[in-house]
Write an enzyme that holds these catalytic residues in place. Structure first.
Site, PDB file in Angstrom:
ATOM      1  CB  CYS A 195      40.534  74.333  50.774  1.00  0.00           C
ATOM      2  SG  CYS A 195      39.744  75.404  49.548  1.00  0.00           S
ATOM      3  CB  CYS A 219      34.992  76.437  55.043  1.00  0.00           C
ATOM      4  SG  CYS A 219      35.399  74.844  54.299  1.00  0.00           S
TER       5      CYS A 219
HETATM    6  N1  SAH Z   1      35.391  74.834  47.218  1.00  0.00           N
HETATM    7  C1  SAH Z   1      34.085  74.503  46.746  1.00  0.00           C
HETATM    8  C2  SAH Z   1      33.556  73.171  47.227  1.00  0.00           C
HETATM    9  C3  SAH Z   1      33.739  72.752  48.658  1.00  0.00           C
HETATM   10  S1  SAH Z   1      32.677  73.247  49.959  1.00  0.00           S
HETATM   11  C4  SAH Z   1      33.114  75.597  47.060  1.00  0.00           C
HETATM   12  O1  SAH Z   1      33.491  76.533  47.729  1.00  0.00           O
HETATM   13  O2  SAH Z   1      31.988  75.546  46.578  1.00  0.00           O
HETATM   14  C5  SAH Z   1      31.046  72.769  49.699  1.00  0.00           C
HETATM   15  C6  SAH Z   1      30.034  73.781  50.245  1.00  0.00           C
HETATM   16  O3  SAH Z   1      29.987  73.808  51.687  1.00  0.00           O
HETATM   17  C7  SAH Z   1      30.377  75.207  49.837  1.00  0.00           C
HETATM   18  O4  SAH Z   1      29.210  75.887  49.453  1.00  0.00           O
HETATM   19  C8  SAH Z   1      30.929  75.765  51.134  1.00  0.00           C
HETATM   20  O5  SAH Z   1      30.929  77.157  51.143  1.00  0.00           O
HETATM   21  C9  SAH Z   1      30.008  75.150  52.130  1.00  0.00           C
HETATM   22  N2  SAH Z   1      30.506  75.242  53.513  1.00  0.00           N
HETATM   23  C10 SAH Z   1      31.773  75.339  53.905  1.00  0.00           C
HETATM   24  N3  SAH Z   1      31.852  75.389  55.264  1.00  0.00           N
HETATM   25  C11 SAH Z   1      30.592  75.312  55.717  1.00  0.00           C
HETATM   26  C12 SAH Z   1      30.032  75.289  57.034  1.00  0.00           C
HETATM   27  N4  SAH Z   1      30.791  75.346  58.118  1.00  0.00           N
HETATM   28  N5  SAH Z   1      28.697  75.191  57.120  1.00  0.00           N
HETATM   29  C13 SAH Z   1      27.932  75.092  56.024  1.00  0.00           C
HETATM   30  N6  SAH Z   1      28.406  75.107  54.769  1.00  0.00           N
HETATM   31  C14 SAH Z   1      29.735  75.220  54.607  1.00  0.00           C
END
Ligand code: SAH
Length: 387
Positions: A143, A150
């Protein structure tokens, strides 16, 4: 259309029935074959032309030459005790993506990814006793959005997936359903940012929703975005607001949001909320706001109150996600009491607000943990499963 024009079409697996007609016309085949071929692939999940028994032998051979074959190889299936299954799928040309099957137990149903899909009452259950399953799919290998909490964001972008690779995840995952499970909801919440390469996401949605294909209802599909404003506008226009939209907000103000989400500098909160106000949601539907709670960063009662003010004018529900730990990140999960307090403030303000449980944690399949797959345990199911 000339052959040159048809060469600009996507790979066969990513073509819509109208485009199949063009292709087959060039091969001297009648129009109705287009529907047959499309159905084999998108309804029955058959990628191998030799198995498409109602096509002529000659056509099957031509299609094999033209290259209809599965774009994904099942490399591994990891099962969590809660029933969650993570599929690790190999892409042609290298790279791995992941998708996750999440069975909805009655308790988890509200609080989990399925909570993004509403209006259960309007559609009778096809099999009332079946376990509903939500499938979470990826749109990119890695990504580019760089969110600091993330795993996919930290890994960077490998490449965007083509529409047929997005659709194939659904077709392949479907073969891993248990006998009494029913694929109910589809969420674009895996690896990648679906609106970053909008054209492929849009095509994938059209393929998935096509009546001769999987025929998925747009109400059962949710696209989750980091908040790319132009993409939100296009999605709203192209599908008349019928596709569910989830937005990863994660902060009540620009200062905090920019610290954890670099994309906020490009599309700050005011601009993002303006796009959400304009999203042509059907009546009685709501947007989903995702809010990952990070210890000491965005999880205080003052943040909850600020968030209430910010979201007041919008038809939303809020999914709180206590941050799932990722390697090499300074950010931590908040203590439970803070999560509970945060939720209480939102609920007391009249928001419907759920805490998303950490399903699939045991297989690194929880939100934000879909990185480039590391150590693999052997596949427990015979064959590749990719047919
Ligand atoms: N790019 C998109 C979809 C992928 S992530 C987006 O940003 O919405 C799906 C969800 O998981 C998003 O809300 C993201 O912010 C969240 N997320 C990412 N890393 C995370 C983590 N370590 N703990 C909890 N949620 C997380």
């Amino acid at each position: 259309m000339s052959e040159a024009a048809s060469r600009k079409l996507p790979p066969l697996l990513g073509r819509l029935p109208g485009e199949w007609e063009t292709t087959l016309a060039e091969l001297g085949e009648p129009k109705y074959r287009a529907r047959q071929a499309f159905r084999w692939i998108h309804q029955r999940g058959v990628f191998e032309p030799q198995s498409m028994s109602d096509l002529s032998l000659g056509l099957r051979e031509r299609l094999t030459e033209l290259g209809v074959k599965t774009p994904l190889e099942v490399l591994d299936v990891r099962r969590s005790p809660d029933g969650t299954r993570k599929l690790v799928l190999g892409l042609g040309g290298g790279g791995r993506i992941e998708c996750v099957l999440i069975p909805m137990t009655p308790l988890a149903e509200d609080a989990d990814a399925a909570a993004v899909v509403e209006d259960e009452t309007e559609e009778p259950d096809t099999d009332a006793g079946a376990t509903k399953v939500t499938l979470c799919i990826s749109t990119q290998f890695g990504c580019a959005m760089g969110c600091k909490f993330c795993a996919s964001g930290q890994a960077g972008l490998g490449r965007g997936l083509e529409a047929h690779e997005i659709v194939a995840q659904v077709l392949v995952s479907r073969t891993f359903l248990e006998p009494r499970e029913e694929l109910k909801n589809l969420v674009f919440m895996g690896m990648g940012e679906p609106l970053h390469h909008y054209d492929q996401t849009e095509r994938a949605l059209r393929l998935l929703m096509h009546p001769d294909g999987l025929n998925l209802s747009p109400r059962r599909i949710t696209v989750s975005t980091v908040g790319l404003v132009p993409g939100i506008k296009r999605l709203g226009q192209d599908f008349q607001g019928k596709i569910g939209l989830a937005v990863s907000l994660h902060a009540p103000n620009d200062a905090i949001r920019s610290r954890i989400m670099p994309m906020n500098d490009r599309y700050p909160i005011a601009e993002l909320l303006a796009a959400l106000r304009e999203y042509p949601l059907p009546r009685r539907r709501r947007l989903t706001i995702e809010y990952t709670l990070i210890d000491g960063v965005n999880d205080g009662p003052e943040h909850a109150r600020e968030l209430c003010k910010l979201l007041r004018p919008l038809p939303v529900k809020v999914n709180l996600i206590p941050m799932n730990p990722i390697q090499a990140s300074p950010f931590r999960t908040p203590p439970e009491a803070r999560v509970v307090e945060f939720q209480r403030i939102l609920s007391d303000s009249g928001f419907s607000c759920f805490v998303r449980t950490r399903r699939g944690d045991a297989v690194d399949a929880a939100c934000g943990q879909l990185a480039m797959a590391g150590d693999l345990i052997p596949l427990r199911r015979g064959g590749s499963g990719a047919a």
